[in-house]
Design an enzyme around this catalytic site. Structure first.
Site, PDB file in Angstrom:
ATOM      1  CG  ASP A 121     -30.692 -19.328  18.798  1.00 40.39           C
ATOM      2  OD1 ASP A 121     -29.769 -19.252  17.955  1.00 40.39           O
ATOM      3  OD2 ASP A 121     -31.822 -18.846  18.595  1.00 40.39           O
TER       4      ASP A 121
ATOM      5  CG  HIS B 193      -1.333   1.149   1.867  1.00 45.69           C
ATOM      6  ND1 HIS B 193      -2.134   2.043   1.211  1.00 45.69           N
ATOM      7  CD2 HIS B 193      -1.127   1.655   3.104  1.00 45.69           C
ATOM      8  CE1 HIS B 193      -2.389   3.053   2.044  1.00 45.69           C
ATOM      9  NE2 HIS B 193      -1.781   2.840   3.171  1.00 45.69           N
TER      10      HIS B 193
ATOM     11  CE1 TYR C 151      -2.744   7.063   5.490  1.00 42.20           C
ATOM     12  CE2 TYR C 151      -3.943   5.440   4.188  1.00 42.20           C
ATOM     13  CZ  TYR C 151      -2.813   5.812   4.902  1.00 42.20           C
ATOM     14  OH  TYR C 151      -1.759   4.943   5.025  1.00 42.20           O
TER      15      TYR C 151
HETATM   16  P1  FAD Z   1       3.944  -6.118  12.618  1.00 44.13           P
HETATM   17  O1  FAD Z   1       4.153  -4.731  13.039  1.00 44.13           O
HETATM   18  O2  FAD Z   1       4.275  -6.467  11.224  1.00 44.13           O
HETATM   19  O3  FAD Z   1       4.752  -7.001  13.619  1.00 44.13           O
HETATM   20  C1  FAD Z   1       5.008  -8.372  13.402  1.00 44.13           C
HETATM   21  C2  FAD Z   1       6.393  -8.643  13.896  1.00 44.13           C
HETATM   22  O4  FAD Z   1       6.632 -10.041  13.817  1.00 44.13           O
HETATM   23  C3  FAD Z   1       7.456  -7.980  13.039  1.00 44.13           C
HETATM   24  O5  FAD Z   1       8.182  -7.089  13.815  1.00 44.13           O
HETATM   25  C4  FAD Z   1       8.275  -9.145  12.512  1.00 44.13           C
HETATM   26  O6  FAD Z   1       9.632  -8.840  12.418  1.00 44.13           O
HETATM   27  C5  FAD Z   1       7.979 -10.217  13.516  1.00 44.13           C
HETATM   28  N1  FAD Z   1       8.184 -11.550  12.952  1.00 44.13           N
HETATM   29  C6  FAD Z   1       7.634 -12.050  11.829  1.00 44.13           C
HETATM   30  N2  FAD Z   1       8.071 -13.295  11.592  1.00 44.13           N
HETATM   31  C7  FAD Z   1       8.932 -13.588  12.605  1.00 44.13           C
HETATM   32  C8  FAD Z   1       9.701 -14.727  12.909  1.00 44.13           C
HETATM   33  N3  FAD Z   1       9.726 -15.812  12.142  1.00 44.13           N
HETATM   34  N4  FAD Z   1      10.464 -14.704  14.029  1.00 44.13           N
HETATM   35  C9  FAD Z   1      10.469 -13.607  14.844  1.00 44.13           C
HETATM   36  N5  FAD Z   1       9.760 -12.499  14.592  1.00 44.13           N
HETATM   37  C10 FAD Z   1       8.989 -12.492  13.483  1.00 44.13           C
HETATM   38  N6  FAD Z   1      -2.945   0.882  10.618  1.00 44.13           N
HETATM   39  C11 FAD Z   1      -3.670   1.819  11.253  1.00 44.13           C
HETATM   40  O7  FAD Z   1      -4.377   1.501  12.190  1.00 44.13           O
HETATM   41  N7  FAD Z   1      -3.657   3.125  10.856  1.00 44.13           N
HETATM   42  C12 FAD Z   1      -2.907   3.525   9.817  1.00 44.13           C
HETATM   43  O8  FAD Z   1      -2.888   4.690   9.481  1.00 44.13           O
HETATM   44  C13 FAD Z   1      -2.142   2.572   9.120  1.00 44.13           C
HETATM   45  N8  FAD Z   1      -1.425   2.925   8.054  1.00 44.13           N
HETATM   46  C14 FAD Z   1      -0.614   2.027   7.453  1.00 44.13           C
HETATM   47  C15 FAD Z   1       0.193   2.451   6.421  1.00 44.13           C
HETATM   48  C16 FAD Z   1       1.065   1.579   5.822  1.00 44.13           C
HETATM   49  C17 FAD Z   1       1.916   2.058   4.714  1.00 44.13           C
HETATM   50  C18 FAD Z   1       1.101   0.228   6.255  1.00 44.13           C
HETATM   51  C19 FAD Z   1       2.029  -0.739   5.650  1.00 44.13           C
HETATM   52  C20 FAD Z   1       0.264  -0.203   7.263  1.00 44.13           C
HETATM   53  C21 FAD Z   1      -0.597   0.686   7.870  1.00 44.13           C
HETATM   54  N9  FAD Z   1      -1.446   0.290   8.895  1.00 44.13           N
HETATM   55  C22 FAD Z   1      -2.176   1.234   9.557  1.00 44.13           C
HETATM   56  C23 FAD Z   1      -1.565  -1.114   9.298  1.00 44.13           C
HETATM   57  C24 FAD Z   1      -0.739  -1.392  10.524  1.00 44.13           C
HETATM   58  O9  FAD Z   1       0.540  -0.897  10.339  1.00 44.13           O
HETATM   59  C25 FAD Z   1      -0.633  -2.876  10.784  1.00 44.13           C
HETATM   60  O10 FAD Z   1      -1.878  -3.474  10.660  1.00 44.13           O
HETATM   61  C26 FAD Z   1      -0.080  -3.158  12.173  1.00 44.13           C
HETATM   62  O11 FAD Z   1       1.086  -2.416  12.391  1.00 44.13           O
HETATM   63  C27 FAD Z   1       0.218  -4.618  12.354  1.00 44.13           C
HETATM   64  O12 FAD Z   1       0.845  -4.815  13.596  1.00 44.13           O
HETATM   65  P2  FAD Z   1       1.388  -6.246  13.991  1.00 44.13           P
HETATM   66  O13 FAD Z   1       1.991  -6.122  15.328  1.00 44.13           O
HETATM   67  O14 FAD Z   1       0.321  -7.234  13.812  1.00 44.13           O
HETATM   68  O15 FAD Z   1       2.444  -6.601  12.863  1.00 44.13           O
HETATM   69  N1  THG Z   2     -34.004 -24.503  12.374  1.00 45.43           N
HETATM   70  C1  THG Z   2     -33.293 -25.448  13.003  1.00 45.43           C
HETATM   71  N2  THG Z   2     -32.275 -25.155  13.801  1.00 45.43           N
HETATM   72  C2  THG Z   2     -31.916 -23.871  13.988  1.00 45.43           C
HETATM   73  C3  THG Z   2     -32.636 -22.842  13.386  1.00 45.43           C
HETATM   74  C4  THG Z   2     -33.711 -23.193  12.539  1.00 45.43           C
HETATM   75  N3  THG Z   2     -30.862 -23.577  14.775  1.00 45.43           N
HETATM   76  C5  THG Z   2     -30.308 -22.262  14.765  1.00 45.43           C
HETATM   77  C6  THG Z   2     -31.393 -21.225  14.725  1.00 45.43           C
HETATM   78  N4  THG Z   2     -32.288 -21.525  13.620  1.00 45.43           N
HETATM   79  C7  THG Z   2     -32.131 -21.298  16.034  1.00 45.43           C
HETATM   80  N5  THG Z   2     -33.165 -20.315  16.140  1.00 45.43           N
HETATM   81  C8  THG Z   2     -34.495 -20.603  16.349  1.00 45.43           C
HETATM   82  C9  THG Z   2     -35.300 -19.608  16.836  1.00 45.43           C
HETATM   83  C10 THG Z   2     -36.617 -19.872  17.135  1.00 45.43           C
HETATM   84  C11 THG Z   2     -37.147 -21.138  16.912  1.00 45.43           C
HETATM   85  C12 THG Z   2     -36.351 -22.101  16.365  1.00 45.43           C
HETATM   86  C13 THG Z   2     -35.014 -21.857  16.088  1.00 45.43           C
HETATM   87  C14 THG Z   2     -38.554 -21.440  17.293  1.00 45.43           C
HETATM   88  N6  THG Z   2     -38.981 -20.940  18.470  1.00 45.43           N
HETATM   89  C15 THG Z   2     -40.316 -21.155  18.962  1.00 45.43           C
HETATM   90  C16 THG Z   2     -40.718 -19.981  19.827  1.00 45.43           C
HETATM   91  O1  THG Z   2     -39.861 -19.222  20.236  1.00 45.43           O
HETATM   92  O2  THG Z   2     -41.896 -19.818  20.062  1.00 45.43           O
HETATM   93  C17 THG Z   2     -40.446 -22.420  19.770  1.00 45.43           C
HETATM   94  C18 THG Z   2     -39.593 -22.474  20.995  1.00 45.43           C
HETATM   95  C19 THG Z   2     -40.006 -23.601  21.920  1.00 45.43           C
HETATM   96  O3  THG Z   2     -41.109 -24.149  21.791  1.00 45.43           O
HETATM   97  O4  THG Z   2     -39.165 -23.919  22.788  1.00 45.43           O
HETATM   98  O5  THG Z   2     -39.250 -22.116  16.600  1.00 45.43           O
HETATM   99  O6  THG Z   2     -34.355 -22.334  11.917  1.00 45.43           O
HETATM  100  N7  THG Z   2     -33.589 -26.716  12.792  1.00 45.43           N
END
Ligand code: FAD
Ligand code: THG
Length: 848
Positions: free
Chosen positions: A571, A244, A275
């Site tokens: 659920d 980027h 930005y």
């Molecule tokens: P990293 O900072 O990459 O850290 C990972 C570390 O793991 C590294 O230091 C690496 O050396 C280490 N490592 C990897 N493999 C090994 C290994 N085998 N052994 C030992 N160490 C290892 N984010 C924002 O929120 N705002 C921004 O404005 C923004 N701008 C950005 C602009 C740019 C140009 C870029 C590139 C990124 C930007 N990001 C921004 C994203 C942000 O930088 C990253 O998402 C964030 O820094 C990731 O942090 P991290 O700790 O997960 O990874």
């Molecule tokens: N069908 C089946 N499984 C499911 C869902 C489904 N699992 C995940 C999710 N959907 C679960 N959610 C619901 C929500 C409501 C009901 C069933 C699954 C339902 N409720 C009745 C009531 O609230 O009046 C009866 C409850 C009771 O008698 O205890 O029917 O879609 N297979």
């Protein structure tokens, strides 16, 4: 309970510390912002045996953090990401290194240069309000005041968020590292991790070029190197590194120095994928503008081909994660920059680079413990913006056994098998880069790779003109063009605004009507199904969930999976098909994970979703459709509500379950995938004389909200207990189950509350803030005032009711009839607290 629990030991029901080994050995890979923050959060919770291994020098490790410009915009459609960001801001504000602060709360400004973007900013202001972030949509003049360099003739307005700002990412890393070291953590630089050792499905050690480090837990916080560390552990890490562009101008003539005004907010120009931030030198005060661009072609990077630190330096790279600036990719963006900020026309770019960081198929981080390898954790694909919030959540998860926030959108188990192929991850990851600032409708699916997963009815759905959207890799019909003629039989529907009209059709209303009046076929194949079998199956399920499952074979039970704090993890419907064989209807892949984690050896769990299919046959004529196809008695007396039966429909062996998420008479019919098409055709043919239609998700969602059926993950999550979520009826406190001891009799303070919009023509879509009167002024009949009282979860037009329904988390005291307002694109839409269920409270339509 700690996550170190062995298979077969059910999670604790109450206090959770007894099994926790004292301060286990944790090895964190990577000292970027995430690794440093995690070490701080773990040691703060008493886990002090923490070793952080970093391949680069600790001062500037060389990952994404080392060159992140540190813009922190907190607003997001995701409540979880917003919570992460809020905590990061709060924490960084409290950190400094030798008096130098780690965060500058300069505010944020997002610009609109098109009417569509301006509307989007109103929507984003709604998210900000819903999640408790300050912000307002402001005029062009105000934008100019906040950013005097803007050419106001191109700006229509902006979203100003005063609490956003600039993180000093490297400094914040160091501050957190130092704190962790004071509590006992070790940080070892120049240690390259080369292997992960395991035994019996658990991690045991981390191997480096400097020796081996025994470990009870290993966390990969390796940023975009995640897939490399993952491969050492035998785990797929679903992220794609992409480069980027980031560039800095030369000092702007006539700017900066003593004349510098108050620091300007961080700035986004999303219409051009750009930005901006200021860079002001400490001394001298020259002002440069830093500019980041997502406008260029996606530049995927192979994490396995990234050079080691010293080799990268030897090749004149600043660090391993920063690639040479490609001028040709920059050129069009530079024009856009100069149009927005005319003073840049007199400046040149002084330096730039193509910096690498992680993108996932859905843009969310990848967090949690691997299902295949116990003790191996991921904290990957995390922005600086979310880093401290993520670290806190992962530390809670490791130390307490669960995070205090709902993390289902970030859980590494969320990706299905079909969503973990390298080609899927690369394609979706690159597309996330392209779309990062796009205006995306909540229903809008990615275009590729599609179709990926289809039900056996797909060919028929296509013939009927299905309008497909995607979920979990599945093609899901939202309505069928074949039903268009039915629209003429309806009263005219209210006109929709452009946004709510997207991915919507009046045909949904016709399908809903057909379901309430005749009979409809719903493809329920994507509904997750688990087979749980074996001698211990009943005891196991009965202890894991809240309702009583000790019933005769043929029973179906609605029940809840709670966590140890009483939060709703899912659920379920549990059908007892034979004494030792159950079919569980579940929600997310995390349900499978949770059940398999704790299942004892005499319980076997299998996800049967892909190999089977399901049609819901629902409506008052459902029995007329199905009965002639079987010799079994499908009458109400012989086949009661919430009962299951294994039988044949025509040539097709089926499991029939009498329940309905849409609140009508009928059955879910399951069979194996090979017989699915035959099942569909059999039902279709049998329904011809009855006016059967195929109906889609759009009608489905409307009907289930009329009935008040909750959707897990949207309406309720593990942040809510069953009583406040309105599913307390499924809890039997007279038996033992996980989470029981955490449930109290204390009256809930908040409640998932049904609202009806007052104006029959109004709609909202979900995640909007809700403004309620304070309880005192409600009693006095006063007007709604102040900050939002809560937020909308699901919303849909109720076609039977003739009003839009919105469920919202609101204070518990709001009585039926209380007036509230929902902010929708900046407009306050009046709504009223309603009594649920909104439709068929006596259940006369289902129980007959
Ligand atoms: P990293 O900072 O990459 O850290 C990972 C570390 O793991 C590294 O230091 C690496 O050396 C280490 N490592 C990897 N493999 C090994 C290994 N085998 N052994 C030992 N160490 C290892 N984010 C924002 O929120 N705002 C921004 O404005 C923004 N701008 C950005 C602009 C740019 C140009 C870029 C590139 C990124 C930007 N990001 C921004 C994203 C942000 O930088 C990253 O998402 C964030 O820094 C990731 O942090 P991290 O700790 O997960 O990874
Ligand atoms: N069908 C089946 N499984 C499911 C869902 C489904 N699992 C995940 C999710 N959907 C679960 N959610 C619901 C929500 C409501 C009901 C069933 C699954 C339902 N409720 C009745 C009531 O609230 O009046 C009866 C409850 C009771 O008698 O205890 O029917 O879609 N297979």
């Amino acid at each position: 309970m700690s996550s170190t629990l062995e298979k077969g030991s059910t999670p604790a029901t109450g206090s959770t510390s007894e099994n926790r080994p004292h301060s286990p050995r944790v090895v964190v890979v990577g000292a970027g912002i995430v690794g440093c923050s995690l070490a701080d959060e773990l040691t703060a919770r008493g886990w002090t045996d923490v070793t952080v291994l970093e391949q680069g020098p600790l001062a500037t490790p060389g990952g994404s953090t080392s060159h992140a410009p540190g813009l922190v915009f907190q607003t997001s459609p995701s409540k979880t990401l917003a919570e992460f960001a809020k905590y990061t801001v709060e924490k960084f504000l409290s950190l400094d290194v030798d008096g130098v602060p780690c965060f500058h709360q300069v505010g944020g400004l997002e610009l609109a240069t098109t009417p569509e973007r301006l509307a989007e900013l109103h929507r984003r202001a709604g998210y900000a309000a819903a999640w408790g972030i300050g912000g307002e949509v402001v005029s062009t003049a105000r934008c100019k005041e906040l950013w005097p360099l803007l050419d106001e003739s191109v700006v229509l307005g902006g979203l100003h968020t005063p609490d956003d700002g600039l993180a000093r990412a490297l400094l914040a890393s160091h501050a957190q590292m130092e704190r962790a070291i004071r509590r006992g953590a070790r940080f070892l630089e120049r240690h390259t991790v080369t292997g992960i050792e395991k035994e019996d499905g658990r991690v045991t050690a981390v191997v480096t070029d400097q020796g081996t480090f025994p470990a009870d837990h290993v966390v990969s916080a390796a940023g975009f190197w995640g897939p490399v560390i993952g491969r050492m552990a035998g785990i797929d890490v679903p992220l794609q590194p992409l480069a980027h562009q980031y560039a800095k101008t030369e000092p702007l003539p006539g700017q900066g120095g003593a004349t510098t005004e108050a620091p300007k907010p961080i700035l986004r120009f999303q219409d051009r994928d750009l930005y901006f931030r200021e860079h002001t030198e400490e001394e001298g005060g020259a002002l440069r503008i830093g500019i980041g661009s997502y406008a260029h072609r996606p530049m995927p990077v192979d994490p396995f081909a990234i050079l080691p630190y010293d080799e990268a330096r030897a090749r004149n790279m600043d660090m391993p994660s920063s690639f040479p600036f490609t001028e040709e990719d920059w050129a069009p963006s530079w024009e856009d920059c100069r149009r927005l900020l005319p003073s840049l026309r007199e400046a040149e770019i002084e330096e730039g680079f193509n910096g690498v960081f992680s993108f996932t198929p859905d843009g969310m981080p990848v967090l949690g413990e691997s299902r295949q390898l116990r003790g191996f954790w991921l904290a990957e694909a995390v922005w600086v913006t979310h880093s401290a919030g993520v670290a806190r959540a992962v530390a809670e998860w490791m130390v307490d056994g669960r995070p205090s926030l709902d993390l289902h959108e970030c859980d590494l188990t969320r990706f299905e098998d079909a969503q973990r192929s390298p080609s899927y991850i690369r394609e979706r990851g690159s597309q996330q880069f392209v779309e990062v600032y796009d205006v995306i409708h909540p229903l809008q699916p990615m275009e590729r790779p599609r179709p990926l997963r289809v039900s056996p009815f797909y060919a028929r759905q296509q013939q009927l003109g299905a309008y497909f959207l995607e979920g979990g890799g599945w093609e899901r019909p939202h309505w069928y063009e074949a039903n268009a003629p039915l629209v003429d039989t309806l009263d005219a529907l209210p006109e929709r605004d452009a946004w709510s009209a997207r991915h919507w059709s009046p045909i949904a209303a016709a399908e809903a009507r057909a379901t309430r009046e005749k009979v409809a076929l719903y493809d329920m194949t994507p509904l997750r199904r688990l087979e749980v079998s074996g001698p211990g199956a009943l005891d196991f399920l009965n202890r894991m969930t809240t309702n009583n499952l000790r019933k005769k074979p043929g029973s179906v039970t609605y029940t809840l999976l709670l966590d140890e704090t009483g939060g709703v993890r899912s659920d379920l419907t549990v059908a007892r098909l034979a004494p030792d064989r159950f079919q569980v209807g579940a929600n997310s892949p995390a349900d499978l994970d949770r059940l398999t984690r704790y299942a004892p050896d005499d319980v076997h769990i299998r996800d049967i979703t892909s190999g089977t299919c399901c049609v819901g046959v629902w409506g008052p004529l459902a029995r007329d459709l199905v009965q002639p196809l079987t010799r079994d008695d499908f009458s109400h007396e012989a086949f009661g509500y919430f009962r299951a039966k294994e039988t044949y429909l025509g040539h097709v062996p089926v499991t029939a379950m009498r329940l309905s998420y849409v609140g009508e008479l009928g059955w879910e019919l399951y069979t194996t995938a090979d017989l699915g098409l035959r099942l569909w055709d059999t039902l279709w043919e049998a329904g011809q004389g009855l006016g059967v239609v195929a109906a889609g998700r759009s009608a489905f969602n409307s009907l289930r909200l009329e009935k008040g059926y909750r959707a897990w993950g949207t309406d309720m999550t593990d942040e809510h207990n069953p009583y406040e979520a309105g599913v307390g009826f499924a809890v039997r406190t007279d038996k033992e189950f996980v989470g029981r001891e955490a449930l109290t009799d204390a009256p809930p303070t908040r409640r998932l509350t049904p609202l009806l919009l007052d104006d029959p023509a109004a709609v909202v879509l979900g995640k909007e803030p809700v403004y309620a009167p304070t309880l005192d002024s409600a009693r006095a009949g006063g007007a709604p005032i102040g900050a939002p009282a809560g937020y909308v979860t699901s919303a849909s037009y109720g076609y039977t009711l003739g009003r839009c329904i919105a469920y919202a988390w609101l204070p518990a005291g709001l009585t039926t009839g209380t007036g509230v307002h929902i902010a929708y694109f900046g407009e306050k839409v009046p709504a009223t607290v309603a009594e649920e269920p909104l439709f068929d409270p006596k259940m006369t339509r289902i129980r007959r």
